[in-house]
Design a protein around this motif. Structure first.
Motif, PDB file in Angstrom:
ATOM      1  N   UNK A  94      -1.289  45.141  46.124  1.00 27.25           N
ATOM      2  CA  UNK A  94      -0.113  45.728  45.591  1.00 27.25           C
ATOM      3  C   UNK A  94      -0.910  46.111  43.626  1.00 27.25           C
ATOM      4  N   UNK A  95      -1.096  44.765  43.392  1.00 21.51           N
ATOM      5  CA  UNK A  95      -1.779  44.911  41.726  1.00 21.51           C
ATOM      6  C   UNK A  95      -3.037  45.369  41.706  1.00 21.51           C
ATOM      7  N   UNK A  96      -4.191  45.124  42.880  1.00 19.02           N
ATOM      8  CA  UNK A  96      -5.691  45.622  42.593  1.00 19.02           C
ATOM      9  C   UNK A  96      -5.037  47.249  43.303  1.00 19.02           C
ATOM     10  N   UNK A  97      -3.955  47.962  44.304  1.00 14.78           N
ATOM     11  CA  UNK A  97      -3.527  48.890  44.627  1.00 14.78           C
ATOM     12  C   UNK A  97      -2.464  49.897  43.576  1.00 14.78           C
ATOM     13  N   UNK A  98      -2.406  49.184  42.106  1.00 10.72           N
ATOM     14  CA  UNK A  98      -1.533  50.020  41.530  1.00 10.72           C
ATOM     15  C   UNK A  98       0.119  50.455  41.601  1.00 10.72           C
ATOM     16  N   UNK A  99       0.126  49.385  43.010  1.00 11.51           N
ATOM     17  CA  UNK A  99       1.563  50.203  43.467  1.00 11.51           C
ATOM     18  C   UNK A  99       2.855  49.567  41.780  1.00 11.51           C
ATOM     19  N   UNK A 157       2.432  36.015  34.524  1.00 12.56           N
ATOM     20  CA  UNK A 157       1.024  36.124  34.863  1.00 12.56           C
ATOM     21  C   UNK A 157       1.735  36.112  36.962  1.00 12.56           C
ATOM     22  N   UNK A 158       1.743  37.118  37.130  1.00 16.00           N
ATOM     23  CA  UNK A 158       1.828  37.517  38.742  1.00 16.00           C
ATOM     24  C   UNK A 158       1.753  36.285  39.482  1.00 16.00           C
ATOM     25  N   UNK A 159       2.842  35.915  40.298  1.00 15.21           N
ATOM     26  CA  UNK A 159       2.239  34.941  40.786  1.00 15.21           C
ATOM     27  C   UNK A 159       3.428  34.647  42.206  1.00 15.21           C
ATOM     28  N   UNK A 160       3.154  33.497  42.859  1.00 12.23           N
ATOM     29  CA  UNK A 160       4.256  32.992  43.872  1.00 12.23           C
ATOM     30  C   UNK A 160       4.074  31.482  43.981  1.00 12.23           C
ATOM     31  N   UNK A 161       5.312  31.397  44.214  1.00  5.67           N
ATOM     32  CA  UNK A 161       5.788  30.199  44.013  1.00  5.67           C
ATOM     33  C   UNK A 161       6.947  29.441  45.390  1.00  5.67           C
ATOM     34  N   UNK A 162       6.549  27.917  44.934  1.00  7.14           N
ATOM     35  CA  UNK A 162       7.674  27.425  46.458  1.00  7.14           C
ATOM     36  C   UNK A 162       8.812  27.044  45.460  1.00  7.14           C
ATOM     37  N   UNK A 163      10.553  27.272  46.951  1.00  5.04           N
ATOM     38  CA  UNK A 163      11.532  27.345  45.854  1.00  5.04           C
ATOM     39  C   UNK A 163      11.586  25.825  45.620  1.00  5.04           C
ATOM     40  N   UNK A 164      11.736  25.131  44.339  1.00  2.00           N
ATOM     41  CA  UNK A 164      11.837  24.617  43.598  1.00  2.00           C
ATOM     42  C   UNK A 164      13.464  23.210  44.303  1.00  2.00           C
TER      43      UNK A 164
END
Length: 308
Positions: free
Chosen positions: A165-170, A10-17
């Motif tokens: 970017x996902x909604x824009x279809x990039x 699932x596309x996501x943004x994570x903290x750098x562990x």
């Protein structure tokens, strides 16, 4: 953000562990802790933060005692009480003094409550470091909790950019499965009472480190630290290597970098003033130091960590 999202693509943004783990390790090393622990979330097998902390510690010859609820907790109706009792038994079984990184501030508060229910002192026996810098939790816990502050605004901004970017279809996660997941660097440690202790008995080292923390922005060198501690430079470096596993210069650089990063991420202060406040002769010297320490430039770091 949970690693469970990453597991399911699932596309996501994570903290750098990895960066969180390294910051935590350096925070405890600077205070002389030879024993380290980790108290994670509910899903220990998915806890990448703990894995990264163990890996960082092993790289410098240290091991990490990890809390395992299947060993220390007994079945019961009150999950909170059971968790606190299990952690108290775990804490009492550990070598002391010990520095413990927790998955979050909430986990850190639970551990602090467990510590209070035993005969252990915080931070003298157990130093606790959380993650998130939830001010309400950190300041309302006694003693107050040190915490690693995440760049939450940047995480939110990058998440919105990703959604756009996902909604824009990039791009599509199915069409580009190898697209890297953004890892956002933490802002740094907000030190409070829960780690305000030196786990070394050598008063010269304690005096030297306190001097560094107070005067590093004045551009002090190792000779000045040695003079303040009443030691020769050679003797000071031997003491640091033996008790902290690093050199005085490394501690000076680490503290200076920590304060520069805070100014870059939390303010609009011009680089010229930051260079002056940090004890650098010019912005060029600041750039050179910052690139040596981080591999980046002050401007790039500020752009990455400031939400605009």
């Amino acid at each position: 953000m949970s690693e469970k999202l990453e597991e399911h693509s699932i596309p996501c943004v994570l903290a750098d562990n990895e960066a969180i783990a390294q910051i935590a390790l350096e925070h405890f090393q600077e205070r002389g802790y030879a024993h380290l622990g980790y108290s994670g979330g509910r899903h220990r097998d998915r806890d990448q933060r703990g894995v990264c902390f163990q890996r960082a510690a092993e790289a410098v010859g240290l091991s990490v005692h990890c809390y395992d609820r299947t060993i220390w907790e007994s079945p019961g109706e009150d999950r909170t009480a059971v968790s606190r009792a299990g952690r108290a038994r775990w804490l009492e079984s550990l070598p002391h003094p010990i520095g413990i990184l927790c998955w979050s501030d909430l986990a850190a508060r639970t551990l602090a409550e467990a510590c209070a229910s035993s005969d252990l002192r915080m931070p003298e026996d157990v130093a606790i470091l959380g993650v998130d810098n939830d001010v309400l939790i950190c300041e309302m816990t006694r003693p107050s909790l040190s915490s690693i502050e995440l760049s939450t605004e940047r995480i939110g901004f990058e998440s919105a950019r990703l959604l756009d970017s996902l909604m824009g279809g990039e791009w599509s996660p199915h069409a580009a499965p190898d697209k890297p997941i953004p890892r956002i660097l933490p802002a740094g440690v907000v030190a409070r009472a829960s780690t305000d202790h030196f786990a070394v008995s050598d008063p010269d080292i304690v005096r030297a480190v306190r001097y560094i923390r107070e005067y590093s922005v004045d551009g002090i060198g190792v000779e000045a630290v040695a003079e303040h501690a009443g030691l020769s430079r050679r003797s000071l470096e031997r003491h640091f290597k033996r008790h902290l596993g690093c050199t005085p210069l490394q501690v000076i650089s680490r503290v200076r970098l920590e304060r520069i990063c805070r100014l870059l991420s939390d303010s609009d202060v011009p680089l010229a003033r930051i260079a002056e406040a940090g004890g650098f002769q010019s912005v060029r010297h600041l750039h050179r130091f910052f690139r040596q320490q981080t591999g980046s430039t002050p401007t790039s770091y500020r752009r990455l960590h400031r939400f605009e």
